[in-house]
Design an enzyme around this catalytic site. Structure first.
Site, PDB file in Angstrom:
ATOM      1  N   SER A 157      25.626  -5.497  17.088  1.00 57.97           N
ATOM      2  CA  SER A 157      25.871  -6.372  18.223  1.00 57.97           C
ATOM      3  C   SER A 157      24.628  -6.464  19.119  1.00 57.97           C
ATOM      4  CB  SER A 157      27.107  -5.887  18.991  1.00 57.97           C
ATOM      5  OG  SER A 157      27.591  -6.889  19.848  1.00 57.97           O
ATOM      6  N   ASP A 257      34.400 -12.782  12.943  1.00 60.97           N
ATOM      7  CA  ASP A 257      33.586 -12.552  14.139  1.00 60.97           C
ATOM      8  C   ASP A 257      33.164 -13.895  14.734  1.00 60.97           C
ATOM      9  OD1 ASP A 257      31.852 -11.650  16.085  1.00 60.97           O
ATOM     10  OD2 ASP A 257      30.521 -10.582  14.710  1.00 60.97           O
ATOM     11  N   HIS A 289      34.425  -8.340  14.502  1.00 59.32           N
ATOM     12  CA  HIS A 289      33.206  -7.762  15.059  1.00 59.32           C
ATOM     13  C   HIS A 289      33.263  -6.234  15.052  1.00 59.32           C
ATOM     14  CE1 HIS A 289      29.527  -8.300  17.363  1.00 59.32           C
ATOM     15  NE2 HIS A 289      29.966  -7.474  18.306  1.00 59.32           N
TER      16      HIS A 289
END
Length: 318
Positions: A157, A257, A289
């Site tokens: 991320s 995601d 995610h």
């Protein structure tokens, strides 16, 4: 103490009008240890006494005699630049497993968080961590067990975003052996990277448009940003993208995601940038995610772990 909200970024954090910051997750920490399941040893190290930036170092079998030098993986945690730390149980467990299965030394960087330390603080801290590695005598475990000619960067991320930034800075600063430190960056892995601006942010399973939320997080973490055209969040807008300072890149995305499209877009723009390396985009079907951090025991998480290990151990000639 006021309970009036200035910003609500649930489920990550809330900021109140009196300036108080309430982090809703990612605040738990665990100490370094000998992990009995993996045999990995860990300890904490100080990178910069001036800024307080530190890291957790993971080594498999540090008592091997004579010591075997292993690839060094520099890891940047996720959390939108706003939450989490290198010392959380989530990352501690993940990196114990990764160090053991990939047989690598891992340096997990605890960079400073926004909003107390707005971006570019996290970028600066992460670059400082790599320069600390390049100094050569930064730590006994690193000098005896980590091969600075086989360095990789990775993160999930926001940490994947940081990995890209640091790799690009390596290229700009002189590439292989930058700074006279003899560090050779072999490759980077970006897991579910936090990029926006390349393609529209997707919706979740309930049809909620996550674009404004994700963009709002970025602007809040980086008040000085130019917005979604900022090359730090939108690499396709960076005319220097072709100077990325490594020869191999893997981008991992997840089917559900909302950021998936920008992961694929990154691969496309990197191939067209004039960069001479090889980029691969790998998609995990049916997942969201950073699923591998929250559900590490699943079959898909195991396959992602195997994919990472293969990348870090490919072409490890010295």
């Amino acid at each position: 103490m006021s309970n009036e909200l200035a910003h609500d970024f649930s489920p990550l954090l809330k900021v109140y009008k009196d300036g108080r910051v309430e982090r809703l997750r990612g605040t738990d920490t665990v100490p370094p240890s000998l992990d009995h399941d993996t045999g990995v040893h860990s300890k904490d190290v100080v990178i910069s006494p001036e800024t307080g930036v530190s890291a957790r170092l993971y080594v498999p079998n540090p008592t091997t005699n004579p010591p075997q030098k292993l690839p060094l993986l520099v890891y940047f945690h996720g959390g939108g630049f706003l939450i989490e730390s290198a010392f959380s149980p989530t990352y501690h467990n993940h990196l114990n497993a990764l160090a053991a299965q990939a047989n690598v030394v891992v340096l997990s960087v605890d960079y400073r968080l926004a909003p107390e330390h707005p971006l570019p603080a996290a970028y600066d801290d992460s670059w400082s961590a790599l320069r600390w590695v390049a100094s050569g005598d930064s730590d006994e475990w690193l000098s005896s067990l980590a091969d600075r000619r086989r360095v990789y960067l990775t993160g999930d991320s926001a940490g994947a975003n940081i990995a890209h930034y640091v790799a690009l800075k390596v290229g700009v600063e002189g590439g292989s052996g930058f700074g006279g430190g003899g560090v050779e960056l072999r490759g980077i892995v970006m897991v579910h990277p936090y990029f926006i601006g390349g393609v529209p942010i997707g919706s979740n399973a309930d049809g909620v448009d996550f674009g404004p939320y994700v963009e709002g997080l970025w602007r809040f973490a980086f008040p000085g940003t130019t917005g979604t055209d900022d090359p730090r969040i939108n690499p396709g807008k960076d005319p220097g993208l072709g100077r990325l300072g490594c020869g191999r890149v893997m981008v991992c995305v997840a089917e559900k995601d909302v950021l998936k499209g920008n992961g694929w877009h990154y691969g496309d723009v990197l191939r067209k940038s004039g960069w001479g390396g090889v980029v691969e985009v790998v998609e995990t079907k049916g997942e969201d995610h950073v699923f591998h951090l929250f559900n590490p025991g699943t079959e898909n998480a195991a396959e992602l772990m195997n994919t990472l290990c293969r990348f870090f151990n490919a072409n490890q000639d010295v």
